[in-house]
Scaffold this motif. Structure first.
Motif, PDB file in Angstrom:
ATOM      1  N   ILE A  41       0.866  -1.176   0.000  1.00 24.67           N
ATOM      2  CA  ILE A  41       0.000   0.000   0.000  1.00 24.67           C
ATOM      3  C   ILE A  41       0.904   1.229   0.000  1.00 24.67           C
ATOM      4  O   ILE A  41       1.969   1.230   0.613  1.00 24.67           O
ATOM      5  N   LEU A  42       0.463   2.280  -0.649  1.00 27.86           N
ATOM      6  CA  LEU A  42       1.212   3.531  -0.709  1.00 27.86           C
ATOM      7  C   LEU A  42       0.368   4.667  -0.157  1.00 27.86           C
ATOM      8  O   LEU A  42      -0.806   4.813  -0.530  1.00 27.86           O
ATOM      9  N   GLN A  43       0.964   5.465   0.720  1.00 23.04           N
ATOM     10  CA  GLN A  43       0.339   6.699   1.204  1.00 23.04           C
ATOM     11  C   GLN A  43       1.285   7.843   0.898  1.00 23.04           C
ATOM     12  O   GLN A  43       2.443   7.826   1.322  1.00 23.04           O
ATOM     13  N   CYS A  44       0.815   8.826   0.137  1.00 20.24           N
ATOM     14  CA  CYS A  44       1.635   9.983  -0.238  1.00 20.24           C
ATOM     15  C   CYS A  44       1.123  11.235   0.469  1.00 20.24           C
ATOM     16  O   CYS A  44      -0.080  11.440   0.574  1.00 20.24           O
ATOM     17  N   LYS A  45       2.069  12.037   0.910  1.00 23.73           N
ATOM     18  CA  LYS A  45       1.758  13.328   1.517  1.00 23.73           C
ATOM     19  C   LYS A  45       2.680  14.363   0.900  1.00 23.73           C
ATOM     20  O   LYS A  45       3.883  14.145   0.807  1.00 23.73           O
ATOM     21  N   TRP A  46       2.121  15.474   0.448  1.00 21.97           N
ATOM     22  CA  TRP A  46       2.965  16.557  -0.070  1.00 21.97           C
ATOM     23  C   TRP A  46       3.843  17.082   1.060  1.00 21.97           C
ATOM     24  O   TRP A  46       5.041  17.157   0.952  1.00 21.97           O
ATOM     25  N   LYS A  47       3.184  17.434   2.167  1.00 24.02           N
ATOM     26  CA  LYS A  47       3.880  17.918   3.363  1.00 24.02           C
ATOM     27  C   LYS A  47       3.329  17.135   4.540  1.00 24.02           C
ATOM     28  O   LYS A  47       2.112  17.023   4.693  1.00 24.02           O
ATOM     29  N   PHE A  48       4.241  16.606   5.352  1.00 23.71           N
ATOM     30  CA  PHE A  48       3.814  15.762   6.463  1.00 23.71           C
ATOM     31  C   PHE A  48       4.737  16.010   7.644  1.00 23.71           C
ATOM     32  O   PHE A  48       5.956  15.878   7.518  1.00 23.71           O
ATOM     33  N   GLY A  49       4.172  16.374   8.785  1.00 23.63           N
ATOM     34  CA  GLY A  49       4.977  16.712   9.947  1.00 23.63           C
ATOM     35  C   GLY A  49       5.095  15.612  10.979  1.00 23.63           C
ATOM     36  O   GLY A  49       5.828  15.746  11.944  1.00 23.63           O
ATOM     37  N   GLY A  50       4.390  14.509  10.782  1.00 30.16           N
ATOM     38  CA  GLY A  50       4.412  13.436  11.772  1.00 30.16           C
ATOM     39  C   GLY A  50       5.420  12.349  11.447  1.00 30.16           C
ATOM     40  O   GLY A  50       6.261  12.491  10.569  1.00 30.16           O
ATOM     41  N   SER A  51       5.315  11.270  12.172  1.00 32.64           N
ATOM     42  CA  SER A  51       6.193  10.125  11.968  1.00 32.64           C
ATOM     43  C   SER A  51       5.648   9.237  10.855  1.00 32.64           C
ATOM     44  O   SER A  51       4.501   8.780  10.932  1.00 32.64           O
ATOM     45  N   PRO A  52       6.455   8.954   9.816  1.00 32.49           N
ATOM     46  CA  PRO A  52       5.983   8.043   8.780  1.00 32.49           C
ATOM     47  C   PRO A  52       5.760   6.637   9.328  1.00 32.49           C
ATOM     48  O   PRO A  52       4.927   5.895   8.826  1.00 32.49           O
ATOM     49  N   TRP A  53       6.495   6.290  10.390  1.00 33.13           N
ATOM     50  CA  TRP A  53       6.331   4.948  10.975  1.00 33.13           C
ATOM     51  C   TRP A  53       4.958   4.827  11.625  1.00 33.13           C
ATOM     52  O   TRP A  53       4.274   3.821  11.455  1.00 33.13           O
ATOM     53  N   THR A  54       4.540   5.866  12.361  1.00 34.75           N
ATOM     54  CA  THR A  54       3.232   5.845  13.010  1.00 34.75           C
ATOM     55  C   THR A  54       2.119   5.797  11.976  1.00 34.75           C
ATOM     56  O   THR A  54       1.180   5.007  12.095  1.00 34.75           O
ATOM     57  N   LEU A  55       2.221   6.631  10.942  1.00 30.61           N
ATOM     58  CA  LEU A  55       1.224   6.640   9.875  1.00 30.61           C
ATOM     59  C   LEU A  55       1.173   5.284   9.180  1.00 30.61           C
ATOM     60  O   LEU A  55       0.110   4.708   8.983  1.00 30.61           O
ATOM     61  N   GLY A  56       2.330   4.758   8.805  1.00 24.82           N
ATOM     62  CA  GLY A  56       2.385   3.478   8.102  1.00 24.82           C
ATOM     63  C   GLY A  56       1.890   2.321   8.933  1.00 24.82           C
ATOM     64  O   GLY A  56       1.159   1.451   8.441  1.00 24.82           O
ATOM     65  N   GLU A  57       2.261   2.291  10.213  1.00 22.51           N
ATOM     66  CA  GLU A  57       1.817   1.203  11.091  1.00 22.51           C
ATOM     67  C   GLU A  57       0.312   1.247  11.315  1.00 22.51           C
ATOM     68  O   GLU A  57      -0.340   0.214  11.385  1.00 22.51           O
ATOM     69  N   ALA A  58      -0.264   2.452  11.407  1.00 21.54           N
ATOM     70  CA  ALA A  58      -1.716   2.572  11.563  1.00 21.54           C
ATOM     71  C   ALA A  58      -2.435   2.060  10.317  1.00 21.54           C
ATOM     72  O   ALA A  58      -3.440   1.343  10.419  1.00 21.54           O
TER      73      ALA A  58
END
Length: 119
Positions: A41-58
């Motif tokens: 699965i792919l999630q793209c963000k133009w601008k993202f201030g959080g943790s990619p690990w937290t977003l990806g794990e969720a």
């Protein structure tokens, strides 16, 4: 679309489908293997201030509950803190440097790279 094309070039055995848009459930791209199983699965963000690990794990957790499988999750962002790098567990983070490197690597096979004249 660009990151789906780059991931397609990286793993020809996986077919990437762009699904992004309002209400996409957090998936901008879905990678399907030759047996028809969702493997990434792919999630793209133009601008993202959080943790990619937290977003990806969720996202991975939600998909595991929904589909009963554990796909690899890619999180991509052009504007993000440089402290996050590489892969952690089932999540790979692609920052602007990784995306640029992939555009150079696949410049002869990626339609976007060809269009913008990456050489």
């Amino acid at each position: 679309h660009v990151v789906c094309s780059l991931l397609q070039c990286e793993s020809p055995e996986v077919r990437w489908i762009h699904t992004g848009g309002s209400g996409d459930g957090g998936a901008d791209g879905i990678g399907i293997n030759l047996d028809g199983a969702v493997v990434a699965i792919l999630q793209c963000k133009w601008k993202f201030g959080g943790s990619p690990w937290t977003l990806g794990e969720a996202l991975e957790s939600r998909l595991r509950r929904t589909w009963g499988s554990t796909p690899h999750v890619y999180v991509a962002s052009l504007d993000h803190s440089s402290r996050y790098k590489g892969t952690k567990g089932a999540v790979t983070f692609l920052d602007r440097r990784n995306i640029a490197d992939l555009l150079l690597k696949h410049r002869s096979n990626c339609p976007f790279a060809i269009t913008i004249g990456v050489s």
